[in-house]
Design a protein around this motif. Sequence first.
Motif, PDB file in Angstrom:
ATOM      1  N   GLU A 197      81.003 -61.531 -28.924  1.00  0.00           N
ATOM      2  CA  GLU A 197      81.313 -61.092 -27.993  1.00  0.00           C
ATOM      3  C   GLU A 197      81.311 -59.538 -28.127  1.00  0.00           C
ATOM      4  O   GLU A 197      81.893 -58.695 -28.633  1.00  0.00           O
ATOM      5  N   LEU A 198      81.109 -58.491 -26.742  1.00  0.00           N
ATOM      6  CA  LEU A 198      80.465 -57.473 -26.945  1.00  0.00           C
ATOM      7  C   LEU A 198      81.417 -56.430 -25.817  1.00  0.00           C
ATOM      8  O   LEU A 198      81.608 -57.428 -24.760  1.00  0.00           O
ATOM      9  N   SER A 199      81.814 -55.652 -25.846  1.00  0.00           N
ATOM     10  CA  SER A 199      82.690 -55.226 -24.721  1.00  0.00           C
ATOM     11  C   SER A 199      81.712 -54.688 -24.017  1.00  0.00           C
ATOM     12  O   SER A 199      80.670 -54.452 -24.458  1.00  0.00           O
ATOM     13  N   SER A 200      81.924 -54.784 -22.422  1.00  0.00           N
ATOM     14  CA  SER A 200      81.255 -53.329 -21.887  1.00  0.00           C
ATOM     15  C   SER A 200      81.465 -52.426 -21.145  1.00  0.00           C
ATOM     16  O   SER A 200      83.099 -52.281 -20.684  1.00  0.00           O
ATOM     17  N   TYR A 247      78.372 -52.195 -24.593  1.00  0.00           N
ATOM     18  CA  TYR A 247      76.946 -52.093 -23.519  1.00  0.00           C
ATOM     19  C   TYR A 247      77.230 -51.384 -22.819  1.00  0.00           C
ATOM     20  O   TYR A 247      77.985 -51.744 -22.242  1.00  0.00           O
ATOM     21  N   CYS A 248      76.207 -50.751 -21.862  1.00  0.00           N
ATOM     22  CA  CYS A 248      76.531 -50.699 -20.384  1.00  0.00           C
ATOM     23  C   CYS A 248      75.428 -50.775 -19.788  1.00  0.00           C
ATOM     24  O   CYS A 248      74.402 -50.154 -20.232  1.00  0.00           O
ATOM     25  N   ILE A 249      75.399 -51.847 -19.102  1.00  0.00           N
ATOM     26  CA  ILE A 249      74.200 -52.154 -17.362  1.00  0.00           C
ATOM     27  C   ILE A 249      74.529 -52.220 -16.555  1.00  0.00           C
ATOM     28  O   ILE A 249      75.851 -52.409 -15.643  1.00  0.00           O
ATOM     29  N   GLN A 250      74.125 -51.009 -15.757  1.00  0.00           N
ATOM     30  CA  GLN A 250      74.553 -50.929 -14.310  1.00  0.00           C
ATOM     31  C   GLN A 250      73.626 -50.283 -13.520  1.00  0.00           C
ATOM     32  O   GLN A 250      72.590 -49.022 -14.321  1.00  0.00           O
ATOM     33  N   SER A 267      70.146 -49.231 -18.879  1.00  0.00           N
ATOM     34  CA  SER A 267      70.854 -50.142 -20.250  1.00  0.00           C
ATOM     35  C   SER A 267      71.522 -49.526 -21.052  1.00  0.00           C
ATOM     36  O   SER A 267      69.934 -48.190 -21.487  1.00  0.00           O
ATOM     37  N   MET A 268      72.818 -49.238 -21.841  1.00  0.00           N
ATOM     38  CA  MET A 268      72.425 -48.339 -23.125  1.00  0.00           C
ATOM     39  C   MET A 268      73.385 -49.114 -24.034  1.00  0.00           C
ATOM     40  O   MET A 268      73.792 -49.990 -23.969  1.00  0.00           O
ATOM     41  N   LEU A 269      73.185 -49.113 -25.187  1.00  0.00           N
ATOM     42  CA  LEU A 269      74.006 -49.571 -25.952  1.00  0.00           C
ATOM     43  C   LEU A 269      75.191 -48.685 -26.856  1.00  0.00           C
ATOM     44  O   LEU A 269      74.822 -47.246 -26.700  1.00  0.00           O
ATOM     45  N   ILE A 270      76.192 -48.466 -26.851  1.00  0.00           N
ATOM     46  CA  ILE A 270      77.080 -48.106 -27.379  1.00  0.00           C
ATOM     47  C   ILE A 270      77.442 -48.019 -29.123  1.00  0.00           C
ATOM     48  O   ILE A 270      78.049 -49.084 -29.283  1.00  0.00           O
ATOM     49  N   TYR A 271      77.559 -47.577 -29.921  1.00  0.00           N
ATOM     50  CA  TYR A 271      77.612 -47.276 -31.187  1.00  0.00           C
ATOM     51  C   TYR A 271      78.892 -46.646 -31.875  1.00  0.00           C
ATOM     52  O   TYR A 271      79.143 -45.147 -31.176  1.00  0.00           O
TER      53      TYR A 271
END
Length: 408
Positions: free
Chosen positions: A82-85, A160-163, A167-171
């Motif tokens: 599971e990943l947070s959005s 991640y952020c997809i809107q 499209s972005m990945l958060i580390y």
Amino acid sequence: MAVSDLTIPSIPESIYKPGSNKKRQTIIVVVSILSILVMVILILAILYAWRKKKRPQVIVPDEPVQIIDEEYTMETGDDDTELSSFSLTKISKSTNDFANDKKLGEGGFGPVYKGVLDDGREIAVKRLSKTSRQGLGEFKNEVKFIAKLQHRNLVKLLGYCIQGDESMLIYEYMPNKSLDSFIFDTIKSSLLDWSDRYRIIHGTARGLLYLHQDSRFKIVHRDLKASNILLDVDMNPKISDFGLARMFREHENEANTNNVVGTLGYLAPEYAVDGTFSEKSDVFSFGVLVLEIVSGKKNRGFSHEKDSDNLLAHAWRLFEEGMVVQLLGAEMRDSCVVSEVLRSIHIGLLCVQHHAKDRPTMSSVVLMFDKEGALPRPKQPAFFAKGSVPQRNLVSINDITMTTLEPR
Ligand code: AMP
């Protein structure tokens, strides 16, 4: 009442006609068949919708995923990862609207920004470049792999952020950025003493062992290099950038590709020449990295005043002459432990041997670092002579990873 008084309704004649009876029967049969057909179609449609709903959601940036303003979780593959959005509003705010001074660097699929969330957490945001097809493939690959892996020597994906078309990945944020910014920099290299470097070598070996063997999957990174090793606040290494990684099936040991991807200077010969990659091609890249960390010199573009050797050939020549300690960068001479330096170079040379079968696995490499026994004698490394690096189909410019697109 007399029977004759009863009015029996007259039955239409047509009912008794043999022809019209047949017509009626045909209508009944057709209507029945049609009803059954409609029912079957309905049942199939319901089954299809139900199965579609059950199938796990996969992150595909161009297939919009429902985004809500609060953080929520979603499945990312065929397991229960599971990943947070994160909402775009939140990420824009944290990066000051992707301000230029928040930019940390630029990689395979676009720019990377530093952000600070409302709760004070520092993050690194990889923003997919809208024009890059290569980036989109790498984005999906990165999510596929890194979301499923957890090890202290791998960078952690927070969400991640997809809107819209973003499209972005958060580390997790790595305050010391990447290893190359230290070891190849004349000023900053003095900030990494021998114990730091030895810990970085060791940690990277463990991270790679986890990828190859200890995680639930067998993963070949395919782009291990100094700029893909990030350093946390205590200078602990974290392998990053899984855009080119490949997963192997349980009994699969190597694979072939027509499109060699990776970075010049780190590619194993069998991969560069024949397109064959395996965990041993990662071992080769690891060996190059070790020699670079010890010497403070880049393999690519290395030159030595006396001969035309590349870094690997230079290390090998010093090893043959029993003077291998001379490979050590001047800035570490005071802080080094000679036995550790000699062992690291020896292991590095074992990893860059020409034939993949001669190279140790990462589990042997980790054992060699952990135990003190004698080491096997390395054979001559690959690309012994300068200029022997084949150029066919290689797709790397300077130190930047370049890929030609290939189906994943
Ligand atoms: P990449 O796309 O992974 O090659 O990243 C490009 C550059 O951005 C790296 O070389 C780092 O300097 C920087 N960077 C990437 N991820 C992080 C992170 N998690 N923390 C800090 N800097 C990062």
